[in-house]
Scaffold this motif. Structure first.
Motif, PDB file in Angstrom:
ATOM      1  N   ILE A 146       0.682  -1.386  -0.299  1.00  0.00           N
ATOM      2  CA  ILE A 146       0.020   0.093   0.061  1.00  0.00           C
ATOM      3  C   ILE A 146       1.130   1.545  -0.112  1.00  0.00           C
ATOM      4  O   ILE A 146       0.308   2.518  -0.515  1.00  0.00           O
ATOM      5  CB  ILE A 146      -0.999  -0.220   1.067  1.00  0.00           C
ATOM      6  N   ILE A 147       1.959   1.502   0.414  1.00  0.00           N
ATOM      7  CA  ILE A 147       3.128   2.027   0.984  1.00  0.00           C
ATOM      8  C   ILE A 147       3.597   2.526  -0.345  1.00  0.00           C
ATOM      9  O   ILE A 147       3.258   3.731  -0.812  1.00  0.00           O
ATOM     10  CB  ILE A 147       3.896   2.345   2.107  1.00  0.00           C
ATOM     11  N   ARG A 148       4.116   1.145  -0.991  1.00  0.00           N
ATOM     12  CA  ARG A 148       4.537   1.364  -2.281  1.00  0.00           C
ATOM     13  C   ARG A 148       3.670   2.280  -3.366  1.00  0.00           C
ATOM     14  O   ARG A 148       4.078   3.255  -4.567  1.00  0.00           O
ATOM     15  CB  ARG A 148       4.956   0.466  -2.568  1.00  0.00           C
ATOM     16  N   LEU A 149       2.225   1.066  -3.428  1.00  0.00           N
ATOM     17  CA  LEU A 149       1.738   1.571  -4.601  1.00  0.00           C
ATOM     18  C   LEU A 149       1.129   3.442  -4.176  1.00  0.00           C
ATOM     19  O   LEU A 149       1.157   4.009  -4.801  1.00  0.00           O
ATOM     20  CB  LEU A 149      -0.008   1.357  -4.101  1.00  0.00           C
ATOM     21  N   ARG A 150       0.944   3.926  -3.342  1.00  0.00           N
ATOM     22  CA  ARG A 150       0.745   4.793  -2.219  1.00  0.00           C
ATOM     23  C   ARG A 150       1.818   6.168  -2.704  1.00  0.00           C
ATOM     24  O   ARG A 150       1.521   7.241  -3.447  1.00  0.00           O
ATOM     25  CB  ARG A 150       0.556   4.897  -1.112  1.00  0.00           C
ATOM     26  N   LYS A 151       3.396   5.057  -2.374  1.00  0.00           N
ATOM     27  CA  LYS A 151       4.540   6.328  -2.995  1.00  0.00           C
ATOM     28  C   LYS A 151       4.551   5.744  -4.411  1.00  0.00           C
ATOM     29  O   LYS A 151       4.800   7.086  -5.470  1.00  0.00           O
ATOM     30  CB  LYS A 151       5.464   5.645  -3.085  1.00  0.00           C
ATOM     31  N   ASN A 152       3.859   4.816  -4.945  1.00  0.00           N
ATOM     32  CA  ASN A 152       4.010   5.751  -6.734  1.00  0.00           C
ATOM     33  C   ASN A 152       2.406   6.509  -7.476  1.00  0.00           C
ATOM     34  O   ASN A 152       2.849   7.266  -8.090  1.00  0.00           O
ATOM     35  CB  ASN A 152       3.845   4.113  -7.092  1.00  0.00           C
ATOM     36  N   GLU A 153       1.406   6.215  -6.371  1.00  0.00           N
ATOM     37  CA  GLU A 153       0.953   7.221  -6.800  1.00  0.00           C
ATOM     38  C   GLU A 153       1.053   8.828  -6.519  1.00  0.00           C
ATOM     39  O   GLU A 153       0.403   9.697  -7.308  1.00  0.00           O
ATOM     40  CB  GLU A 153      -0.921   7.050  -5.339  1.00  0.00           C
ATOM     41  N   LEU A 154       1.745   8.702  -4.943  1.00  0.00           N
ATOM     42  CA  LEU A 154       1.854  10.221  -5.123  1.00  0.00           C
ATOM     43  C   LEU A 154       3.153  10.811  -6.137  1.00  0.00           C
ATOM     44  O   LEU A 154       3.874  12.243  -6.986  1.00  0.00           O
ATOM     45  CB  LEU A 154       3.379  10.100  -3.701  1.00  0.00           C
ATOM     46  N   GLU A 155       4.215   9.530  -7.101  1.00  0.00           N
ATOM     47  CA  GLU A 155       4.804   9.691  -7.764  1.00  0.00           C
ATOM     48  C   GLU A 155       4.396  10.506  -8.593  1.00  0.00           C
ATOM     49  O   GLU A 155       4.865  11.062  -9.563  1.00  0.00           O
ATOM     50  CB  GLU A 155       5.793   8.154  -8.067  1.00  0.00           C
ATOM     51  N   ARG A 156       3.189   9.438  -9.336  1.00  0.00           N
ATOM     52  CA  ARG A 156       2.758   9.797 -10.294  1.00  0.00           C
ATOM     53  C   ARG A 156       1.789  11.550 -10.206  1.00  0.00           C
ATOM     54  O   ARG A 156       2.020  12.403 -11.049  1.00  0.00           O
ATOM     55  CB  ARG A 156       1.761   9.449 -10.925  1.00  0.00           C
ATOM     56  N   GLU A 157       1.479  11.694  -9.033  1.00  0.00           N
ATOM     57  CA  GLU A 157       0.578  12.869  -8.858  1.00  0.00           C
ATOM     58  C   GLU A 157       1.267  13.990  -9.007  1.00  0.00           C
ATOM     59  O   GLU A 157       1.783  14.735  -9.441  1.00  0.00           O
ATOM     60  CB  GLU A 157       0.078  12.660  -7.403  1.00  0.00           C
ATOM     61  N   ALA A 158       3.021  13.904  -8.497  1.00  0.00           N
ATOM     62  CA  ALA A 158       4.009  14.920  -7.982  1.00  0.00           C
ATOM     63  C   ALA A 158       4.581  15.422  -9.854  1.00  0.00           C
ATOM     64  O   ALA A 158       4.798  16.246 -10.380  1.00  0.00           O
ATOM     65  CB  ALA A 158       5.095  14.442  -7.316  1.00  0.00           C
TER      66      ALA A 158
END
Length: 359
Positions: free
Chosen positions: A87-99
């Motif tokens: 979840i953290i990795r997905l959230r990180k990826n999502e945050l990276e995509r958002e970033a």
């Protein structure tokens, strides 16, 4: 602990029986251990060994169960942590995509803002150029208006100078004709009358022709002289002019004017120019029209003074004949008093000249 091993053995046997019948106790292997200790004290080594074996087996089973539970718990915790990490990795990826998306939006917004700024700057430059062009156009228009006013003033001044010169020349020629040529012809006529041939009546035709020539020259000198408006109105002057025209054979001239008008209210300058305009137009009709009738109509209504000079002669095409001295002089005289000239003609339709001015 009191050494009563037989009684203790019965107690632990009952406990083991309960355990074998389904009772669960977290300390079941201790019951076997203590029963084995009682059998050992009672010298029953085989039973002690058997109970000890079962105790260790139960302990190993308990330990295995605890281990399995711990392992399962650890596995659950591991999978939970792994899912949390996922979840953290997905959230990180999502945050990276958002970033990344935010970065792209920032870049796009910056580019868009830069384009807007450039467009606004270009629009500002264009507006400044338009304002400058409009200001220059206004200045040019003002200069052009000043030039047109100056040109018009110059043209009016030159026209006035030309007309004044023309009037001076007319007056000089009228004076020469009246005072010199007419008087010389009169003297010649008197000398001829003293000849013997005249007394016999043999030169009556020549004397009559000489008198006619002198009279025509006298009329011409009167036409060339400027009209005396302090003694007569424009209506009276034009009526007298048309009445005393020397016309070719077969041609007649008519004059009419608006009745019930106080012609003394017409300014002398306007009356003078209208008189000369009529003279110029009638003179052109006499020279070129070959008409049978020339009509002059003077009108004054609602402050508008107009004169119409019309003939039924051969006419001409106005677009092809606009450089004549007579017509140019007529237009200059009309412009000198702010009058409007309307010329209507055609081959075989005669000529109509109408001059109108607001008085």
């Amino acid at each position: 602990m009191g050494g009563r091993y037989a009684e203790a053995t019965d107690y632990y046997l009952r406990m083991i029986n309960m355990l074998e019948n389904g009772y669960r106790d977290p300390m079941d292997y201790e019951h076997y251990m203590r029963l084995a200790e009682c059998y050992r004290a009672l010298r029953k080594d085989a039973a002690a060994y058997d109970c000890l074996y079962k105790a260790y087996a139960l302990r190993d089973s308990s330990f295995h169960f605890e281990y399995t539970e711990q392992l399962s718990d650890y596995s659950v915790k591991y999978h939970t942590k792994e899912k949390e990490l996922e979840i953290i990795r997905l959230r990180k990826n999502e945050l990276e995509r958002e970033a990344e998306l935010l970065k792209r939006r920032i870049i796009f917004g910056s580019v868009l803002a830069l384009l807007v700024i450039v467009m606004l700057f270009m629009l500002y430059i264009r507006l400044r150029q338009q304002v400058r062009i409009a200001r220059l156009a206004k200045i040019a228009s003002e200069k052009e208006q000043q030039f047109l006013v100056l040109q018009k003033d110059t043209e009016q001044r030159l026209t006035r100078k030309y007309i004044d010169g023309l009037e001076s020349e007319r007056q000089r020629m009228a004076t020469e004709l009246h005072d010199d040529v007419c008087n010389s012809l009169l003297a010649l006529e008197m000398n001829v009358c003293s000849l013997p041939e005249v007394k016999d009546g043999r030169m009556d035709g020549q004397l009559k022709q000489l008198e006619t020539i002198r009279q025509r020259l006298r009329n011409m000198s009167h036409e060339l002289m400027p009209p005396a408006f302090q003694y007569a109105t424009i209506d009276e002057m034009l009526s007298d002019y048309v009445l005393h025209l020397t016309l070719p054979e077969g041609m007649k001239a008519e004059y009419s004017s608006t009745e019930g008008v106080d012609w003394h209210k017409i300014p002398q300058k306007v009356g003078f120019e209208f008189y000369r305009i009529v003279q110029e137009a009638v003179s052109n009709a006499l020279k070129y029209s070959a008409a049978s009738c020339i009509r002059v109509r003077l009108e004054w209504k609602d402050g508008l003074l107009s004169v119409l000079i019309a003939d039924d002669g051969r006419g001409f095409e106005p677009n092809k004949k606009t450089n004549g001295v007579g017509l140019r002089t007529l237009l200059q005289r009309a412009d000198a008093v702010g009058a409007k000239v309307e010329l209507d003609s055609g081959i075989g339709n005669g000529v109509q000249v109408k001059v109108t001015v607001l008085v």
